[in-house]
Scaffold this active site. Structure first.
Site, PDB file in Angstrom:
ATOM      1  CG  HIS A  62      -1.927  -1.555   1.843  1.00  0.00           C
ATOM      2  ND1 HIS A  62      -2.576  -1.623   0.626  1.00  0.00           N
ATOM      3  CD2 HIS A  62      -2.541  -2.472   2.629  1.00  0.00           C
ATOM      4  CE1 HIS A  62      -3.535  -2.524   0.680  1.00  0.00           C
ATOM      5  NE2 HIS A  62      -3.536  -3.058   1.890  1.00  0.00           N
ATOM      6  CG  ASP A 198      -1.670  -0.589  -2.545  1.00  0.00           C
ATOM      7  OD1 ASP A 198      -0.581  -0.952  -2.069  1.00  0.00           O
ATOM      8  OD2 ASP A 198      -2.681  -0.410  -1.856  1.00  0.00           O
ATOM      9  CB  SER A 628      -4.483  -6.019   1.253  1.00  0.00           C
ATOM     10  OG  SER A 628      -5.504  -5.137   1.636  1.00  0.00           O
TER      11      SER A 628
END
Length: 744
Positions: A62, A198, A628
């Protein structure tokens, strides 16, 4: 969320007790290679880490999403299908993408606050702090060689300077298909158990002389001072773990008055508005399969933060945070009042904070309802995107080239917007949410938003909505593009949808924002004194500063948890769980056929263990937005996973840390390697990495025999044995001889 610069003094002993085997200098060192040299701020909004000496960089899917999407075409949709560069020449450039690599951080508190006292007028203090911070940062840039800035810590009581090298040639190396990288979509977001791969991979390039450079075919792979070795050992419960990255923003020194406003006013309002919005969307989705597909993504996105606000409120209530804040503030006031000097400096701090939040409360609903109600309908949000064109036309700009570029961008935006636009549903949302705005926001703060409603439609929200949606030039792609063919300021200003949006914006900017800014200024001073007083009151407590997008380290352990009575969540998930979630009718839970085939055959290669392949695991590390893509590192400094999410039970994280429920959700590094190697056939990239087992390099992992092209014989020496390989024709003979172990 500790500053790496201070790890040696504040945390190293405690980290060693929990399982750290590195020295403080191996974590952060200005003069020699250390862990900090393997960590980058990715694009200014995420974290990434180097995993090879050739500048190979790992981050979340992402985080790389925009770059992946920008490199996708209808003919070659790599976002949907995945893609891997099989040669360096195939790696894809990314305009505007950069990474910042920390050179050093420095405590500059003394220089910034020199001569400033508690008696210095606030306006003068702000001016001096801004000027000195800029001067220090400008000097550290060394004539453009570095990117540098000064950030405040502990609510303005300390200041640190950060100096980075910025590399702007960052090329896409590979991405799994969206069905792996975004598996579970918004439905699974913030939820455990999780089965999302991810991750995405990039490579950083530099000029041949080693300096940062824009894209050029002459550039060479960046050679980091340190890259993270990758652990092939199983992750076990209780293992030491640390996360190194760039957490975005926390406000954990917030007082009870601030938390009270969030729990009692802000969050309930957001929950109420989103609940109604979701219900209206659900009606439309249930009535039409076509509309269900169009609205599915937006529905999941709205639902996501709907869950977040509910979780945050429940967590604060469960932890009795307001009671704890009240007790802390009572002790603070008693401490301040017990001494004349302290009373003069800190005695009125809590009174000032409470007054500021009381003022904010009176305008807070206007702020929330602006975004969650007035601009929530798709048409209103789309109208807001026309603001740059409005400004361009209003300025009377004669630059035809710039105008055409602007108009071309709007045509592309329109094609994307109207593809999933459902006018009938959106019209109902506009009517009902605007009525909620009208009823809930104090009338004195409405401005001219409801002028047409009262003058033309006698308070009938449905009639008002019908006019806006039928007459707006933005009500369809054809009308919008017709306007773009001959744009006019007068036409745009009189458009009913744009007019409502502008009324909302003008009212906010003229009547609401100045008041909120005024209260925030008073709050900033009071908060600074409150935090200074707290630290003075508890001299033996080790405090950490709130997150502010600067490099931090958090440490903890791999750990399961019990989210509620009778439920136990294991600390890891496997490919079997992913297969159980498979739903070919739901875009969020589609599983690629090849991945399912590998699962059915249990063909996990060197990445599985005990007949299963682990996908994700959890730790109790302290993370938030910006983390992230952060590496999860074991006690030996080896990469074991990538952080990509937090758990719903601990949504309080930005306001208060939850030591019992807080979990960091990570993708297991061996699942990353498995997808690259076994699923995508990009094993050459795995061979570029340094794979280790129990802290020792072991060449039986790197490379695999299947990838070795050889004739004759090859000898490989490992930590405890010698492997001799002889190849003749199609026959391969392997002989392993154990050596006498040496003392460590």
């Amino acid at each position: 969320m500790w500053l790496p610069l201070l790890i040696k003094r504040l945390n190293h002993v405690d980290m060693q007790k929990q399982g750290l085997q590195l020295t403080a200098e191996e974590i952060y060192n200005v003069n020699n290679a250390s862990l900090k040299d393997a960590i980058v701020q990715f694009g200014g909004f995420c974290t990434g880490e180097f995993i090879s000496k050739e500048g190979l960089l790992l981050t979340n899917h992402h985080c790389g999403y925009d770059a992946i999407a920008a490199n996708s075409t209808p003919q070659d949709d790599i976002l949907k299908n995945g893609w891997w560069a099989m040669t360096r020449e195939q790696e894809k450039k990314n305009e505007g993408l950069f990474v910042d690599i920390l050179v050093r951080m420095e405590d500059v508190t003394g220089q910034v606050l020199q001569g400033i006292t508690p008696q210095t007028p606030e306006q003068e203090r702000s001016k001096l702090v801004a000027e000195r911070s800029k001067s220090l940062a400008d000097a550290a840039k060394n004539n453009g060689q570095y990117v540098s800035y000064v950030r405040d810590f502990f609510n303005g009581n300390e200041f640190y300077m950060f100096v980075y090298e910025r590399f702007s040639d960052v090329r896409l190396v590979g991405t799994p298909p969206e069905s792996i990288g975004k598996f579970g979509g918004d439905t699974d977001n913030w939820m455990w158990p999780r089965h999302t791969g991810d991750f995405s991979m990039f490579r950083v390039y530099m000029a041949p002389d080693g300096k940062p450079a824009t894209y050029s075919e002459k550039n060479v792979p960046y050679r980091p001072k340190h890259h993270l070795p990758i652990s092939m050992s199983p992750v076990k419960e209780g293992d030491f773990s640390m996360v190194f990255g760039f957490p975005g923003r926390t406000t954990r020194f917030m007082t009870g008055a601030g938390l009270g406003m969030a729990v009692e006013q802000s969050n309930p309002s957001r929950i109420k508005l989103r609940e109604r919005r979701l219900a209206l969307m659900k009606e439309a989705m249930d009535a039409s399969p076509a509309d269900r597909l169009k609205l599915a993504s937006e529905y999941a996105s709205i639902s996501n933060y709907y869950k977040y606000f509910i979780g945050q409120n429940e967590g604060i209530k469960r932890m009795k945070t307001l009671d704890k804040k009240a007790a802390e503030e009572k002790a603070f006031q008693a401490w301040a009042d017990a001494n004349a000097d302290r009373k003069a400096l800190y005695g009125n701090v809590l009174t000032d904070i409470n007054a500021s939040y009381a003022g904010q409360r009176s305008y807070n609903l206007s702020t929330i309802y602006r975004s969650e109600a007035a601009l929530a309908a798709q048409l209103m949000a789309h109208a807001y995107q026309y603001t740059p064109l409005y400004n361009f036309l209003k300025e009377g700009n004669a630059d035809k080239t710039k105008q055409q570029q602007l108009l071309n961008g709007y045509k592309e935006m329109n094609a994307e917007f109207y593809k999933n636009y459902v006018p009938s549903s959106d019209q109902r949302i506009f009517a009902e949410l605007m009525q909620m705005y009208y009823n809930d926001v104090p009338k004195a703060q409405h401005g001219d938003i409801f002028k047409d409603l009262t003058s033309k439609h006698k308070g009938d929200f449905k009639k008002w909505a019908a006019e806006v949606y039928s007459k707006s030039l933005l009500s369809s792609e054809a009308k919008a593009n017709a306007f773009l063919a001959n744009p006019s300021l007068k036409v745009l200003e009189s458009d009913p949808a744009f007019k409502v949006m502008r009324a909302v914006q003008v009212n906010y900017q003229q009547n609401i924002l100045p008041k909120m800014t005024e209260y925030n200024a008073a709050l900033a001073r009071a908060n600074r004194l409150f935090v200074a007083g707290l630290r003075e009151m508890q001299p033996n407590r080790v405090f950490y500063p709130d997150a502010n997008s600067t490099l931090r380290l958090t440490y903890g352990t791999v750990k399961d948890y019990e989210p509620r009575d009778g439920v136990q969540y294991k600390y890891y998930t496997t490919l079997a769980g992913l297969a159980e979630k498979e739903d070919p009718t739901n875009p969020e839970f589609i599983v690629p056929a090849k991945l399912m085939e590998l699962y059915r055959q249990k063909d996990y290669g060197r990445y599985g263990q005990n007949g299963e392949l682990r996908v994700g695991f959890i730790t109790n590390n302290d993370i938030t937005g910006g983390n992230s893509g952060s590496p999860v590192i074991n006690g030996r400094g080896e990469l074991i996973g990538l952080a990509f999410d937090g758990n719903w039970e601990a949504m309080t994280g930005d306001l208060v840390f939850d030591p019992e429920y807080k979990r960091c959700i990570n993708v297991d590094i061996k699942y990353v390697l498995f997808v690259m190697d076994k699923f995508a056939g990009a094993g050459h990239l795995v061979n570029e990495m340094t794979l280790v087992d129990n802290g020792n390099p072991n060449t039986q992992f790197n490379p695999s025999l299947n990838d070795v092209k050889m004739d004759g014989k090859m000898e490989i020496e490992t930590a405890d044995s010698e492997i001799k390989i002889k190849k003749k024709g199609n026959e391969t003979k392997i002989k392993k001889e154990t050596k006498k172990k040496k003392n460590s």
